[in-house]
Design an enzyme around this catalytic site. Structure first.
Site, PDB file in Angstrom:
ATOM      1  N   SER A 138      45.065  29.891  38.331  1.00  0.00           N
ATOM      2  CA  SER A 138      44.003  29.799  37.325  1.00  0.00           C
ATOM      3  C   SER A 138      42.867  31.009  37.841  1.00  0.00           C
ATOM      4  O   SER A 138      41.927  31.263  36.934  1.00  0.00           O
ATOM      5  CB  SER A 138      43.209  28.672  37.202  1.00  0.00           C
ATOM      6  OG  SER A 138      44.124  27.728  36.553  1.00  0.00           O
ATOM      7  N   THR A 139      43.312  31.652  38.944  1.00  0.00           N
ATOM      8  CA  THR A 139      42.245  32.701  39.216  1.00  0.00           C
ATOM      9  C   THR A 139      42.413  33.949  38.050  1.00  0.00           C
ATOM     10  O   THR A 139      41.795  34.793  38.080  1.00  0.00           O
ATOM     11  CB  THR A 139      42.380  33.324  40.437  1.00  0.00           C
ATOM     12  OG1 THR A 139      43.802  33.546  40.917  1.00  0.00           O
ATOM     13  CG2 THR A 139      41.774  32.336  41.491  1.00  0.00           C
TER      14      THR A 139
END
Length: 724
Positions: free
Chosen positions: A325-326
């Site tokens: 999710s970064t």
């Protein structure tokens, strides 16, 4: 009768002897002439059977030794050595007398006495040493016990042998590479070892910066040629033929030693408490791309080689993984640039069907209808699938390419991997919006994050500040390199503000990454891993890569810190993000505090510069400091200065406190009245860790003044405003 007479004449012995004598004389004459001709030919040509006799004669009495060039030193950005040359010695005992003369013995004559002396200085028993000294060999060595000896040890051995007039022990010196900071960005700085090629004694870089810049660091060896007698001694009065060695160039890296030490300590703690499979952490200057600190686990001590067998892979550039999710930080920026991100727009969270598959949030039941801004705070996958669908697959692919994914950064480190983005099939295409179905390296992620943190200007991460040529003293300086960014300044500013939501929102996934006194923009990640046995994703049980990227301060970002931790054991932590916080929070806090200290110093500079006090007596150094109207503080019980702050030639500022570290055991001074910035200098010099309570100036410390301290000692300080 006539026949008998002929027979008698034919067998006349006298006549036969005359014929034989004439034949022998002629043969000898011919042979002598041949030998004389051969000698004449040899004398004129100076060679025989293709061998040059003059050269052979010279080789009998001429010796040529190589003068090794010093390998260049690698420094951090403040001039602290990271990698440097050191001399060690190997002990050899000569047992044969064939190299000795009647007046100059070079062999061991009294093995019992020699063994008694050597046993005092090397880790071998007197009996074992004596056994070696009495072997039927020309010379012997002493294994590991007699190898890598320091100059101090060899001097003491020679001194005692000379006092007792004992002979036969010699020392062969060799270059080794010293890495004085231990485990310290080891895979990135690299490793240099003695080359095995053609019995060379030259150090050769085999990893990291040491390998990439080996030609510049190595220098050029010199030589010395001289005449010797038959016993091997130099003939007096002979002129030496000398070619001076050219030392290698020095490399000054962008790494900041004080921040690197904080990072290494934090990673040591996590490794000890949670035993992850892999970890990476890199701190970068958001505006320039300078790597200020970087490390990984597994790692190794470059001097002792302890741990090197665990991996030779530099995870900064060779570790390819799904980022999780970064990656949403880049999806967010692209959606803002395309005008499709509606922070107050509402969608149904939980799951969404895409191309025959289903994408779920980490909470598969969702949180009901929520805004996209809340979806960012909660790290909802569904929210970002909507962004890609609104942009279109082709548009999103162009952003991935423009952010540099699938392209090597060009870090001047060996074996850099370019990552991959197959981008095949609708499901995989939308999965890339939340960091699945695409492989990246840490340095690629840092490059992409810089576009958001640096007003839309994407900067290339780099490690070398400048290189100094020893021969000419010329410097080659490395400048920031900016690449075409896919987003505008306005988009970057909006994305940065939106990325504060995961930290500040009550439902934010990055609430644990708050740093008191600073505004942080951050995005966490929890990336799935593929099971190599089933070729499918692991399902739970901590088999993830937990990560975070933080950019601070939000008002004008100076720093980007990116951390990944793969498959840690929780051991008391409720989630993998809590493990990551143990690295991110102390490192980002120290980096921000150091940045504040630098700004404070720049505002108060005087025209004077700091003198060099290192190696001075402590009393004289204090007097020099007082002569400039500055206060001084002494750390340690020694009588000479070994480190100082500020460093030599640094600009001085009003009311600055000069800190002197001595050659004795480190002691804690009385910190009453010190500012936070002054205290941080103690931390930089000693490696001690300070915990602050309150703001202002020190009013109390939990360790008494003059208490002995060491690297890692934790000290709690109470601060109060000046008015109190």
């Amino acid at each position: 009768m006539r026949k008998i007479t002929k027979k008698i004449k034919a067998t006349n012995p006298l006549r036969n002897r005359k014929i034989i004598a004439v034949f022998l004389y002629m043969a000898c004459f011919i042979l002598f002439g041949f030998v004389a001709l051969r000698f004449s030919w040899i004398m004129v040509k100076g060679e025989i059977n293709g061998e040059n006799l003059i050269q052979n004669l010279d080789s009998q009495y001429t010796r040529s030794t190589v003068t090794q060039a010093n390998r260049g030193t690698i420094y951090d950005k403040n001039g602290n050595p990271i990698a440097m040359d050191a001399n060690t010695y190997k002990m050899v005992a000569v047992l044969t007398d064939q190299w000795s003369s009647p007046t100059r013995p070079q062999h061991v004559q009294k093995p019992k006495e020699v063994a008694g002396i050597l046993a005092k200085y090397i880790s071998m028993s007197e009996e074992e040493i004596f056994k070696r000294l009495t072997e039927e060999q020309s010379q012997v060595e002493f294994g590991a016990a007699g190898n890598n000896l320091s100059y101090d040890i060899t001097s003491k051995i020679n001194e005692e042998l000379d006092q007792q007039e004992l002979t036969g022990i010699t020392f062969e010196d060799k270059k080794t590479r010293l890495y004085p900071n231990g485990v310290f960005a080891s895979h990135t700085v690299g490793l240099a070892q003695i080359s095995d090629e053609e019995d060379s004694k030259q150090l050769k870089g085999i990893m990291g910066i040491e390998q990439t810049y080996d030609d510049l660091l190595s220098g050029i060896n010199g030589s010395v040629e001289y005449q010797k007698d038959k016993y091997g001694y130099v003939i007096p009065g002979q002129e030496e033929k000398r070619v001076e060695a050219v030392d290698g160039n020095d490399i000054h890296m962008t790494i900041d030693r004080r921040l690197e030490v904080v990072l290494e300590n934090a990673m040591d703690q996590v490794e000890e408490e949670h035993s992850p499979e892999r970890m990476t952490a890199t701190l970068m200057n958001a505006k320039t791309g300078e790597i200020l600190a970087t490390s990984q686990r597994p790692s190794f001590n470059a001097t002792t080689k302890e741990g090197i067998e665990q991996t030779w892979q530099n995870l900064l550039v060779e570790y390819a993984y799904e980022p999780g999710s970064t990656m949403k930080a880049m999806t967010l920026a692209a959606a803002i640039e395309e005008g499709v991100f509606q922070p107050e727009g509402v969608y149904k969270s939980g799951k969404i069907s895409v191309a025959g598959g289903v994408v779920r949030d980490f909470n598969p039941d969702g949180w009901g209808p929520i805004t996209y801004l809340e979806g960012l705070a909660r790290s909802s996958n569904v929210a970002f699938v909507h962004q890609v669908e609104k942009m279109g697959f082709d548009t999103w692919k162009k952003y991935l390419d423009d952010f540099g994914f699938g392209q090597a950064v060009g870090m001047n480190l060996p074996n850099e991997y370019s990552g991959s983005n197959m981008y095949a099939g609708a499901l995989q295409k939308v999965n890339t919006s939340f960091g699945q179905g695409i492989s990246v390296t840490p340095v690629q992620m840092l490059r992409a994050f810089s576009a958001i943190a640096n007003e839309g200007k994407m900067v290339k991460p780099y490690l070398i500040d400048h290189i100094t040529n020893h021969a000419t003293q010329e410097e080659t300086t490395f400048e920031p390199e900016y690449t075409q960014s896919p987003i505008s300044k306005e988009t970057a500013e909006k994305a940065l503000q939106y990325l504060t939501e995961p930290v500040t929102n009550e439902n934010g996934s990055a609430k644990g990454y708050k740093i008191e006194g600073y505004n942080i923009a951050a995005k966490t990640g929890t990336a799935q891993l593929v099971n190599p046995e089933t070729n499918r994703y692991y399902n739970g049980n901590g088999d993830y890569i937990y990560s975070v990227v933080g950019m601070a301060p939000v008002e004008d970002p100076e720093l980007i810190l990116y951390v990944t931790v793969q498959q840690p054991k929780f051991n008391g932590a409720s989630h993998g993000s809590e493990v990551v916080q143990k690295i991110f929070n102390p490192v980002m806090k120290r980096a921000l505090e150091s940045m504040d200290v630098s700004d404070e110093e720049q505002e108060s500079e005087l025209t004077e510069t700091m003198p060099n006090l290192i190696e001075q007596d402590i009393a004289g150094a204090i007097e020099d400091v007082q002569s400039k109207g500055l206060e001084s503080a002494v750390i340690g019980s020694g009588d000479k200065v070994v480190q100082q702050f500020p460093r030599k030639d640094s600009s001085l500022y009003e009311d600055q406190r000069v800190i002197l570290l001595t050659n004795g055991a480190m002691t804690l001074p009385d910190l009453t009245g010190w500012s936070r910035s002054d205290v941080m200098k103690i931390a930089e010099l000693t490696g001690a860790e300070f915990e602050f309570e309150g703001e202002g100036y020190v009013t109390a410390q939990d360790l008494e003044p003059n208490t002995f301290i060491e690297t890692g000692t934790k000290i709690k300080l109470t601060l109060s405003p000046a008015s109190q």
